[in-house]
Motif scaffolding. Structure first.
Motif, PDB file in Angstrom:
ATOM      1  N   VAL A  86       0.845  -1.205   0.000  1.00 46.83           N
ATOM      2  CA  VAL A  86       0.000   0.000   0.000  1.00 46.83           C
ATOM      3  C   VAL A  86       0.872   1.244   0.000  1.00 46.83           C
ATOM      4  O   VAL A  86       0.603   2.209  -0.733  1.00 46.83           O
ATOM      5  CB  VAL A  86      -0.968  -0.008   1.206  1.00 46.83           C
ATOM      6  N   TYR A  87       1.933   1.230   0.789  1.00 43.99           N
ATOM      7  CA  TYR A  87       2.833   2.393   0.809  1.00 43.99           C
ATOM      8  C   TYR A  87       3.459   2.612  -0.567  1.00 43.99           C
ATOM      9  O   TYR A  87       3.530   3.737  -1.053  1.00 43.99           O
ATOM     10  CB  TYR A  87       3.932   2.231   1.850  1.00 43.99           C
ATOM     11  N   LEU A  88       3.937   1.543  -1.196  1.00 45.77           N
ATOM     12  CA  LEU A  88       4.551   1.696  -2.517  1.00 45.77           C
ATOM     13  C   LEU A  88       3.541   2.218  -3.535  1.00 45.77           C
ATOM     14  O   LEU A  88       3.884   3.028  -4.400  1.00 45.77           O
ATOM     15  CB  LEU A  88       5.160   0.369  -2.970  1.00 45.77           C
ATOM     16  N   GLY A  89       2.294   1.750  -3.438  1.00 44.13           N
ATOM     17  CA  GLY A  89       1.249   2.263  -4.326  1.00 44.13           C
ATOM     18  C   GLY A  89       0.979   3.739  -4.095  1.00 44.13           C
ATOM     19  O   GLY A  89       0.833   4.518  -5.046  1.00 44.13           O
ATOM     20  N   LEU A  90       0.899   4.137  -2.817  1.00 44.22           N
ATOM     21  CA  LEU A  90       0.688   5.551  -2.505  1.00 44.22           C
ATOM     22  C   LEU A  90       1.877   6.407  -2.933  1.00 44.22           C
ATOM     23  O   LEU A  90       1.709   7.537  -3.418  1.00 44.22           O
ATOM     24  CB  LEU A  90       0.434   5.728  -1.006  1.00 44.22           C
ATOM     25  N   LEU A  91       3.079   5.867  -2.768  1.00 37.08           N
ATOM     26  CA  LEU A  91       4.274   6.594  -3.189  1.00 37.08           C
ATOM     27  C   LEU A  91       4.290   6.783  -4.703  1.00 37.08           C
ATOM     28  O   LEU A  91       4.579   7.878  -5.206  1.00 37.08           O
ATOM     29  CB  LEU A  91       5.530   5.855  -2.727  1.00 37.08           C
ATOM     30  N   ALA A  92       3.961   5.731  -5.444  1.00 40.47           N
ATOM     31  CA  ALA A  92       3.918   5.834  -6.906  1.00 40.47           C
ATOM     32  C   ALA A  92       2.861   6.846  -7.343  1.00 40.47           C
ATOM     33  O   ALA A  92       3.097   7.653  -8.248  1.00 40.47           O
ATOM     34  CB  ALA A  92       3.628   4.469  -7.523  1.00 40.47           C
ATOM     35  N   TYR A  93       1.717   6.817  -6.677  1.00 38.43           N
ATOM     36  CA  TYR A  93       0.666   7.785  -7.000  1.00 38.43           C
ATOM     37  C   TYR A  93       1.126   9.207  -6.710  1.00 38.43           C
ATOM     38  O   TYR A  93       0.887  10.124  -7.502  1.00 38.43           O
ATOM     39  CB  TYR A  93      -0.605   7.473  -6.203  1.00 38.43           C
ATOM     40  N   ALA A  94       1.785   9.414  -5.581  1.00 39.72           N
ATOM     41  CA  ALA A  94       2.258  10.753  -5.226  1.00 39.72           C
ATOM     42  C   ALA A  94       3.309  11.251  -6.209  1.00 39.72           C
ATOM     43  O   ALA A  94       3.319  12.429  -6.577  1.00 39.72           O
ATOM     44  CB  ALA A  94       2.821  10.751  -3.807  1.00 39.72           C
ATOM     45  N   ILE A  95       4.177  10.356  -6.649  1.00 37.23           N
ATOM     46  CA  ILE A  95       5.210  10.754  -7.613  1.00 37.23           C
ATOM     47  C   ILE A  95       4.576  11.096  -8.957  1.00 37.23           C
ATOM     48  O   ILE A  95       4.927  12.096  -9.593  1.00 37.23           O
ATOM     49  CB  ILE A  95       6.275   9.647  -7.752  1.00 37.23           C
ATOM     50  N   MET A  96       3.620  10.282  -9.390  1.00 40.54           N
ATOM     51  CA  MET A  96       2.969  10.531 -10.680  1.00 40.54           C
ATOM     52  C   MET A  96       2.100  11.791 -10.631  1.00 40.54           C
ATOM     53  O   MET A  96       1.978  12.499 -11.637  1.00 40.54           O
ATOM     54  CB  MET A  96       2.131   9.318 -11.083  1.00 40.54           C
ATOM     55  N   ALA A  97       1.491  12.072  -9.493  1.00 39.94           N
ATOM     56  CA  ALA A  97       0.637  13.248  -9.360  1.00 39.94           C
ATOM     57  C   ALA A  97       1.436  14.487  -8.967  1.00 39.94           C
ATOM     58  O   ALA A  97       0.859  15.552  -8.789  1.00 39.94           O
ATOM     59  CB  ALA A  97      -0.450  12.990  -8.327  1.00 39.94           C
ATOM     60  N   ASN A  98       2.736  14.336  -8.836  1.00 42.38           N
ATOM     61  CA  ASN A  98       3.611  15.431  -8.443  1.00 42.38           C
ATOM     62  C   ASN A  98       3.179  16.033  -7.103  1.00 42.38           C
ATOM     63  O   ASN A  98       3.164  17.243  -6.916  1.00 42.38           O
ATOM     64  CB  ASN A  98       3.655  16.499  -9.528  1.00 42.38           C
ATOM     65  N   ALA A  99       2.818  15.155  -6.162  1.00 40.40           N
ATOM     66  CA  ALA A  99       2.357  15.581  -4.841  1.00 40.40           C
ATOM     67  C   ALA A  99       3.436  15.279  -3.805  1.00 40.40           C
ATOM     68  O   ALA A  99       4.479  14.695  -4.109  1.00 40.40           O
ATOM     69  CB  ALA A  99       1.071  14.851  -4.476  1.00 40.40           C
ATOM     70  N   ASP A 100       3.173  15.640  -2.580  1.00 41.62           N
ATOM     71  CA  ASP A 100       4.104  15.406  -1.483  1.00 41.62           C
ATOM     72  C   ASP A 100       4.205  13.902  -1.210  1.00 41.62           C
ATOM     73  O   ASP A 100       3.190  13.210  -1.099  1.00 41.62           O
ATOM     74  CB  ASP A 100       3.608  16.133  -0.233  1.00 41.62           C
ATOM     75  N   THR A 101       5.418  13.395  -1.100  1.00 40.19           N
ATOM     76  CA  THR A 101       5.619  11.958  -0.879  1.00 40.19           C
ATOM     77  C   THR A 101       5.562  11.569   0.583  1.00 40.19           C
ATOM     78  O   THR A 101       5.608  10.392   0.907  1.00 40.19           O
ATOM     79  CB  THR A 101       6.965  11.496  -1.467  1.00 40.19           C
ATOM     80  N   GLY A 102       5.497  12.515   1.474  1.00 42.05           N
ATOM     81  CA  GLY A 102       5.335  12.202   2.887  1.00 42.05           C
ATOM     82  C   GLY A 102       6.615  12.156   3.686  1.00 42.05           C
ATOM     83  O   GLY A 102       6.586  11.904   4.876  1.00 42.05           O
ATOM     84  N   GLY A 103       7.735  12.326   3.080  1.00 39.47           N
ATOM     85  CA  GLY A 103       8.992  12.343   3.811  1.00 39.47           C
ATOM     86  C   GLY A 103       9.654  10.982   3.866  1.00 39.47           C
ATOM     87  O   GLY A 103       9.080   9.966   3.488  1.00 39.47           O
ATOM     88  N   PRO A 104      10.879  10.950   4.379  1.00 33.00           N
ATOM     89  CA  PRO A 104      11.650   9.707   4.376  1.00 33.00           C
ATOM     90  C   PRO A 104      11.144   8.661   5.371  1.00 33.00           C
ATOM     91  O   PRO A 104      11.430   7.477   5.217  1.00 33.00           O
ATOM     92  CB  PRO A 104      13.069  10.157   4.738  1.00 33.00           C
ATOM     93  N   LEU A 105      10.403   9.062   6.380  1.00 30.84           N
ATOM     94  CA  LEU A 105       9.928   8.096   7.375  1.00 30.84           C
ATOM     95  C   LEU A 105       8.511   7.594   7.102  1.00 30.84           C
ATOM     96  O   LEU A 105       7.993   6.784   7.873  1.00 30.84           O
ATOM     97  CB  LEU A 105       9.984   8.709   8.775  1.00 30.84           C
ATOM     98  N   ALA A 106       7.888   8.045   6.039  1.00 29.92           N
ATOM     99  CA  ALA A 106       6.504   7.654   5.773  1.00 29.92           C
ATOM    100  C   ALA A 106       6.382   6.143   5.562  1.00 29.92           C
ATOM    101  O   ALA A 106       5.480   5.501   6.114  1.00 29.92           O
ATOM    102  CB  ALA A 106       5.973   8.402   4.554  1.00 29.92           C
TER     103      ALA A 106
END
Length: 160
Positions: free
Chosen positions: A26-46
């Motif tokens: 789920v985290y990897l999916g959210l990270l990929a979505y954030a990168i594709m949407a050019n949104a905040d990735t949540g930081g290194p500890l997310a």
């Protein structure tokens, strides 16, 4: 009796592990979505925090959800069929997860529509680990030879 407990504990451990892996996916999916949407990735500890949270929730769900669902599935499917165990255990896990998520949502004053949506997502989150729990406990039972077969094999070895 100890063998049954060990089988179900092995299944519960695998269910907890599957729940943690789901958290990472789920985290990897959210990270990929954030990168594709050019949104905040949540930081290194997310990522580590989400996986740690999934681990804590998975450990809490072992006695509250995975073990009861697995045991009820085994009791209900007296014929020992894996499919029957999976269906019953999945139904029990779905009902329990809906109840737990709905109670948490109501306790935190979440609107009813969001509570129902969260309950449905909770059901989806526990179906995979529940299937793993039932599958492992059923598989351990099938792998371990029964006592009569061992004694017969030992008797044949002594004769020959």
């Amino acid at each position: 009796m100890f063998v049954k407990i060990a089988r179900h504990l092995a299944g519960a451990a695998v269910a907890c592990l599957v729940f943690v892996v789901q958290g990472a996916v789920v985290y990897l999916g959210l990270l990929a979505y954030a990168i594709m949407a050019n949104a905040d990735t949540g930081g290194p500890l997310a990522g580590p925090v989400l996986v740690l949270l999934a681990g804590v929730v998975g450990v809490a769900l072992v006695p509250l959800l995975f073990l009861p669902a697995s045991v009820v599935g085994e009791v209900a499917a007296k014929s020992g069929r894996l499919l029957a165990k999976l269906l019953v255990a999945s139904a029990v896990a779905a009902v329990l997860s809906m109840i737990y998520v709905f109670l948490v949502a109501v306790a935190t004053d979440v609107p009813i529509v969001k509570s129902v949506l969260a309950s449905l997502l909770g059901v989806l989150a526990v179906l995979g680990p529940t299937a793993a729990c039932v599958g492992v406990s059923h598989g351990v039972r099938k792998i371990r030879p029964n006592r009569q077969a061992r004694e017969a094999a030992d008797g044949m070895a002594k004769v020959g």
